[in-house]
Enzyme design. Structure first.
Site, PDB file in Angstrom:
ATOM      1  N   GLN A 121     -29.877 -50.418  -9.218  1.00  0.00           N
ATOM      2  CA  GLN A 121     -29.476 -49.161 -10.266  1.00  0.00           C
ATOM      3  C   GLN A 121     -31.098 -49.349 -11.171  1.00  0.00           C
ATOM      4  OE1 GLN A 121     -26.897 -48.230 -11.778  1.00  0.00           O
ATOM      5  NE2 GLN A 121     -25.627 -49.290 -10.705  1.00  0.00           N
ATOM      6  N   TYR A 147     -19.849 -49.825  -1.085  1.00  0.00           N
ATOM      7  CA  TYR A 147     -20.891 -49.464  -1.124  1.00  0.00           C
ATOM      8  C   TYR A 147     -22.197 -50.049  -2.083  1.00  0.00           C
ATOM      9  CZ  TYR A 147     -17.300 -45.513  -0.851  1.00  0.00           C
ATOM     10  OH  TYR A 147     -16.524 -44.708  -0.880  1.00  0.00           O
ATOM     11  N   ASP A 155     -22.688 -50.842   3.501  1.00  0.00           N
ATOM     12  CA  ASP A 155     -23.298 -49.807   3.290  1.00  0.00           C
ATOM     13  C   ASP A 155     -23.822 -49.467   4.020  1.00  0.00           C
ATOM     14  OD1 ASP A 155     -24.555 -49.336   0.306  1.00  0.00           O
ATOM     15  OD2 ASP A 155     -25.915 -48.350   2.210  1.00  0.00           O
ATOM     16  N   ASP A 162     -18.342 -49.671  -6.341  1.00  0.00           N
ATOM     17  CA  ASP A 162     -19.444 -48.803  -6.443  1.00  0.00           C
ATOM     18  C   ASP A 162     -20.457 -47.615  -6.321  1.00  0.00           C
ATOM     19  OD1 ASP A 162     -21.971 -47.691  -8.449  1.00  0.00           O
ATOM     20  OD2 ASP A 162     -23.232 -49.750  -8.005  1.00  0.00           O
ATOM     21  N   CYS A 191     -20.340 -44.075 -11.958  1.00  0.00           N
ATOM     22  CA  CYS A 191     -21.059 -43.021 -12.774  1.00  0.00           C
ATOM     23  C   CYS A 191     -21.054 -41.538 -12.518  1.00  0.00           C
ATOM     24  CB  CYS A 191     -22.754 -43.997 -11.263  1.00  0.00           C
ATOM     25  SG  CYS A 191     -22.147 -42.596  -9.836  1.00  0.00           S
TER      26      CYS A 191
END
Length: 471
Positions: A303, A332, A353, A401, A428
């Site tokens: 982040q 993720y 991932d 995420d 997001c």
């Protein structure tokens, strides 16, 4: 005679349509609201118009720059009647990343809640009108928060090298000697790198000719210890005089503890190439969230707002409300940040991932945290979720995420098949969140949506969504 009459009528029609065109005309518009990209939205003769830089409740003069059948785009010329929420911005650059800097911060937070409501209204997932959307959680100091700087590098005037971002919808680079969302340390370092590239005659990339060497400079800062990792993204495998540059760099800026090279020989809009090479110092940077340390490789996702990330993960923890005997899947997962943050509460954590370096980091981070119940694999969320469930590893809880593109359809199908009792979606992108909820609400209800401002001065909005399995 008939042909001449037809020609005259055709010319009259053609010239009439030219006269009726709004293109380049300056028009008066009253702004009704902000759009999802932070642009002002108003109407002119019943046609919607998008005007960047304009704010709700303002009367503005705008020059029409694009005319389509259903909408117009405009360039702000002058504000005739100002909004009470208009403030003087610190930056005066026409680039992305500061598109709401002219809007007072409390109003930014209201917008970031409202943009989620706009997306829900557009996609209309089940019972969307009754969702509890909480007030957005902001920052006390909404500047200098980005822990990563990624500037393009190009030749400037008089032998100087410039670094910055592109103007919107162009390949014109804007030199950024200042930029209020970046830290002073990262900006000072990228300025130093530009000087050293010029000193050692290391050519910046020339886009049109597809020539030169250094394309991009990436500077990542650890907020835990204010150390820096520098990545030079190059067109070529070899960078002449690189050792001299590094010697000067670490002497003049001791905060630099790691220098890497990423090789991207392709003529592409993608920043990163496939290969990353270690040049100096550490090959990872250490960051800390709460009591947990994380080691970050050059390409690993983390982040961008370290200070807000701790608030974000606390909200994820609160929403999941894990119990000791429960299994958690962290889709993720990046470098394992969320799963490791929550692992003390769970019987086991399984994360995946697509970036191999991120999984190397995640495994190492789990070891550093003395965790034996965290498992990380390289691959897509949908593939590993299916593999684990086929092996009898059925999660009690799920946190996703995803990138801005949202969830993969196969992953949604797998989620709807196995239906974890506890489910938190970290988003997001309000638009892809709302689209995904159309399918997810076949099995889940939305208990609440908690917006967080991870990117002050921008139109981007982050949210933690708590979903509850229908009975």
């Amino acid at each position: 005679m008939k042909n001449n009459q037809y020609t005259a009528q055709h010319n009259k029609k053609h010239h009439g349509s030219q006269r009726d065109s709004l293109l380049e005309k300056v028009i008066l518009v009253t702004i009704k609201r902000l759009g999802i990209n932070g642009e002002g939205i108003g109407y002119y003769k019943r046609k919607i118009i998008f005007i960047p830089g304009a704010l709700p409740h303002e009367d503005v003069l705008a020059r029409v720059t694009l005319e389509k059948k259903k909408y117009l785009e405009g360039e702000l010329v002058r504000v005739k009647k100002k909004s009470k929420d208009r403030v003087k911005p610190i930056d005066h650059y026409n680039v992305g990343g500061i598109e709401l800097e002219h809007l007072a911060y409390p109003a930014q937070l209201k917008f970031k809640r409202d943009v989620i409501k706009q997306a829900l209204k557009k996609y209309r997932p089940a019972d969307f009108a009754n969702y509890q959307i909480k007030a957005a959680i902001g920052m006390e100091e909404p500047y200098h928060y980005r822990n990563k700087l990624q500037f393009q590098v190009r030749a400037g005037e008089h032998g100087k090298i410039k670094a910055g971002l592109y103007r919107p919808d162009s390949h014109e680079l804007v030199d950024l000697p200042t930029f209020s969302t970046q830290t002073d340390l990262s900006l000072k370092t990228v300025r130093l790198i530009c000087k050293l590239l010029a000193k050692w005659k290391i050519q910046p990339y020339h886009e049109r000719q597809d020539a030169g060497i250094v394309k991009t400079v990436v500077v990542r800062e650890s907020f835990a210890n204010h150390q820096l990792q520098v990545v030079l993204v190059s067109r070529t495998k070899k960078i002449p005089q690189i050792n001299n540059l590094i010697t000067d760099l670490v002497k003049q800026e001791p905060a630099v503890v790691s220098v890497m090279q990423n090789i991207n020989p392709q003529k592409t809009s993608l920043v990163w190439g496939a290969k990353t090479v270690h040049l100096y110092g550490q090959d990872q940077l250490v960051e800390k969230i709460g009591n947990v340390e994380y080691r970050l490789s050059a390409r690993a996702f983390f982040q961008l707002n370290t200070l807000q990330t701790e608030k974000l993960y606390a909200k994820v923890k609160e929403a999941l409300d894990l119990e000791a005997g429960e299994l958690l899947v962290d889709a993720y997962c990046g470098v394992g940040t969320i799963g490791i943050f929550l692992a003390q509460e769970a019987r086991g954590v399984y994360g995946m991932d697509v970036t191999p370096e991120a999984i190397v980091d995640a495994r190492q981070n789990a070891q550093l945290a003395n965790l034996t119940n965290a498992h990380y694999e390289v691959g897509t969320a949908q593939d590993w979720f299916a593999k684990w469930t086929s092996q009898g590893i059925i999660p009690d809880a799920l946190v996703v995420d995803p990138p801005r593109t949202g969830l993969d359809d196969k992953l949604i199908a797998t989620i709807l098949k196995y239906r974890p009792a506890k489910f938190v979606y970290v988003s997001c992108n309000p638009s892809t969140l709302a689209a995904d909820l159309v399918l997810l609400t076949k099995a889940y209800t939305v208990e609440y949506i908690q917006p967080l401002d991870m990117f002050p001065q921008t139109a981007r909005s982050e949210a933690v969504v708590k979903l509850k399995l229908k009975k």
